[in-house]
Design a protein around this motif. Sequence first.
Motif, PDB file in Angstrom:
ATOM      1  N   GLY A 119      94.567  35.315 -77.404  1.00 30.09           N
ATOM      2  CA  GLY A 119      94.262  34.599 -76.640  1.00 30.09           C
ATOM      3  C   GLY A 119      93.623  35.664 -74.907  1.00 30.09           C
ATOM      4  N   ARG A 120      94.492  35.496 -73.980  1.00 29.15           N
ATOM      5  CA  ARG A 120      94.328  36.312 -73.021  1.00 29.15           C
ATOM      6  C   ARG A 120      94.474  37.772 -73.970  1.00 29.15           C
ATOM      7  NH1 ARG A 120      92.952  35.858 -67.577  1.00 29.15           N
ATOM      8  NH2 ARG A 120      92.290  33.355 -66.899  1.00 29.15           N
TER       9      ARG A 120
ATOM     10  N   ASP B  94      89.070  35.455 -64.692  1.00 31.41           N
ATOM     11  CA  ASP B  94      89.287  34.489 -63.432  1.00 31.41           C
ATOM     12  C   ASP B  94      88.231  34.693 -61.956  1.00 31.41           C
ATOM     13  OD1 ASP B  94      91.933  35.230 -64.641  1.00 31.41           O
ATOM     14  OD2 ASP B  94      91.557  37.313 -63.935  1.00 31.41           O
TER      15      ASP B  94
ATOM     16  N   ARG C  74      88.733  22.565 -76.305  1.00 35.42           N
ATOM     17  CA  ARG C  74      89.596  22.704 -75.796  1.00 35.42           C
ATOM     18  C   ARG C  74      91.191  23.605 -76.405  1.00 35.42           C
ATOM     19  NH1 ARG C  74      90.551  17.580 -74.379  1.00 35.42           N
ATOM     20  NH2 ARG C  74      88.899  16.039 -74.970  1.00 35.42           N
TER      21      ARG C  74
ATOM     22  N   LEU D 236      90.057  26.802 -74.306  1.00 37.15           N
ATOM     23  CA  LEU D 236      90.827  26.508 -72.289  1.00 37.15           C
ATOM     24  C   LEU D 236      91.957  26.726 -72.860  1.00 37.15           C
ATOM     25  CD1 LEU D 236      88.782  23.804 -71.783  1.00 37.15           C
ATOM     26  CD2 LEU D 236      88.396  25.688 -70.960  1.00 37.15           C
ATOM     27  N   ALA D 237      92.703  26.308 -73.967  1.00 40.93           N
ATOM     28  CA  ALA D 237      94.363  26.656 -74.380  1.00 40.93           C
ATOM     29  C   ALA D 237      94.353  27.899 -74.160  1.00 40.93           C
ATOM     30  CB  ALA D 237      94.799  25.935 -75.156  1.00 40.93           C
TER      31      ALA D 237
ATOM     32  N   GLU E  61      94.220  29.970 -71.021  1.00 38.28           N
ATOM     33  CA  GLU E  61      95.296  30.591 -69.776  1.00 38.28           C
ATOM     34  C   GLU E  61      95.868  31.593 -69.202  1.00 38.28           C
ATOM     35  OE1 GLU E  61      96.247  27.600 -67.921  1.00 38.28           O
ATOM     36  OE2 GLU E  61      94.985  26.151 -69.181  1.00 38.28           O
ATOM     37  N   PRO E  62      96.669  31.398 -68.162  1.00 42.40           N
ATOM     38  CA  PRO E  62      96.241  30.793 -67.236  1.00 42.40           C
ATOM     39  C   PRO E  62      95.198  30.353 -66.400  1.00 42.40           C
ATOM     40  CG  PRO E  62      97.302  32.300 -65.996  1.00 42.40           C
ATOM     41  CD  PRO E  62      97.606  32.658 -67.263  1.00 42.40           C
ATOM     42  N   LEU E  63      94.332  28.975 -66.205  1.00 43.75           N
ATOM     43  CA  LEU E  63      93.262  29.160 -64.817  1.00 43.75           C
ATOM     44  C   LEU E  63      92.589  28.611 -64.073  1.00 43.75           C
ATOM     45  CD1 LEU E  63      90.846  28.424 -68.660  1.00 43.75           C
ATOM     46  CD2 LEU E  63      90.563  30.153 -67.126  1.00 43.75           C
ATOM     47  N   THR E  64      92.019  29.129 -63.153  1.00 39.39           N
ATOM     48  CA  THR E  64      92.245  28.298 -61.825  1.00 39.39           C
ATOM     49  C   THR E  64      90.213  27.718 -61.516  1.00 39.39           C
ATOM     50  OG1 THR E  64      91.476  29.926 -60.776  1.00 39.39           O
ATOM     51  CG2 THR E  64      93.792  29.562 -60.989  1.00 39.39           C
TER      52      THR E  64
ATOM     53  N   THR F 160      87.569  23.458 -64.875  1.00 39.31           N
ATOM     54  CA  THR F 160      87.556  23.358 -66.962  1.00 39.31           C
ATOM     55  C   THR F 160      86.755  22.331 -67.300  1.00 39.31           C
ATOM     56  OG1 THR F 160      89.308  22.020 -67.100  1.00 39.31           O
ATOM     57  CG2 THR F 160      89.033  25.189 -66.996  1.00 39.31           C
TER      58      THR F 160
END
Length: 411
Positions: free
Chosen positions: A23-24, A36, A45, A48-49, A52-55, A58
């Motif tokens: 992930g990140r 960001d 899916r 995107l998970a 996270e976190p995404l502002t 999506t």
Amino acid sequence: MSEPLSPREARPWLTVIGIGEDGRAGLSPAASAALDAAEAVWGGRRHLALAEPLTAETHVWPSPIGDAYPAILARRGQPTCLLATGDPFHYGIGAEIARLVPPAEIRAYPQPSAFSLAAARLGWPLAETDCLTLHGRALTRIVPALQPGARLLVLSWDGTTPAAVASLLVERGFSRSRLTVLEAMGGPRERIISGEAAGFPQQDIDPLNTLAIEVVAEPGARVLPLATGLDDTFFENDGQLTKAEIRAVTLSALKPFAGALLWDVGAGAGSISIEWCLRHPANRALAIEARSERAERITRNAANLGVPERVSLIEGAAPTALAGLPVPDAIFVGGGVSHPGLLAACRAALHAGGRLVANAVTLEGEAALLAAFGETGGDLRRLSVAKASSVGGLTGWRQAMPVTQWAWTKP
């Protein structure tokens, strides 16, 4: 599919980010900052998970994925991000989107591909390993790569792919081949399972997996030779088949090259189309066949020999069926040579430098080739093959019908 964007002053607005199972945490600072800053993000899916976190706004990839392209292109100039697994330019979204968006308007942040991760786990030299994908592709696509001693890395379609490949290997005489399934590499769910194709472990496998195959061929295994002229027994046929020796000479006369398109007119069993495609992974063929039972047979033969997606069937009689087809690089006429206007239509269809080869076994067909040779030149030859066979209690030569072959290159 949408048309490519027209050139404009280069200013990157589209970011393509490869994300791994970590992930990140696995993203570079630049990739994380671009994510960001994005106002809209597309991804699966799982992607995107992981991000996270995404502002940002999506969007989950639709099926087919190309349905998302118009909305993405409509955002030109606005910060937009696409998420993919690992290296987006190795069987990923990166190569597709780069056909629509000028590369100068894209920033890409790839991660190690599944192939790189698998090679690292196994200690395999990636440059000496065949890398394939079965994601969204026919299972038999791996058949040409099943060479004794080969090492293959294969992107699976889902969790059922390893067991399906194991069954295929057993059926074709490669039951002692070793399979290794590498699940969710690079994350907390990573797991590795190994076993021989025969008796491969039956258990739930993560849909995100890469399959490694060490090919072991048993005596009698269905290995596709690398030379032209596959044994006739490789092809289901009703006798309408360009025989192996003549096929080898015919392929040589057609002069296939990488990425070339063939018209196989009067395709019969599809043997010329199939062997054309086996010469290079980018080659394609249109098999034109008037008889429906032969058309169905061509489809089966192409699937069985590993080129189901690259031999396209055109059911109909030539020359009528040739109208509107993509311009070919080469044409083979194996049936209907004496049909009025057929050879002329084929000559007209070729681009400059295109190649036409036609075979005939009847006097009428030979007369048509002699007329074409007299009109436009080219190369004319007669091919004859004799095979030893039983004559009473002894052995003698049995002559096959001679084949007249005309080959011509369009000026």
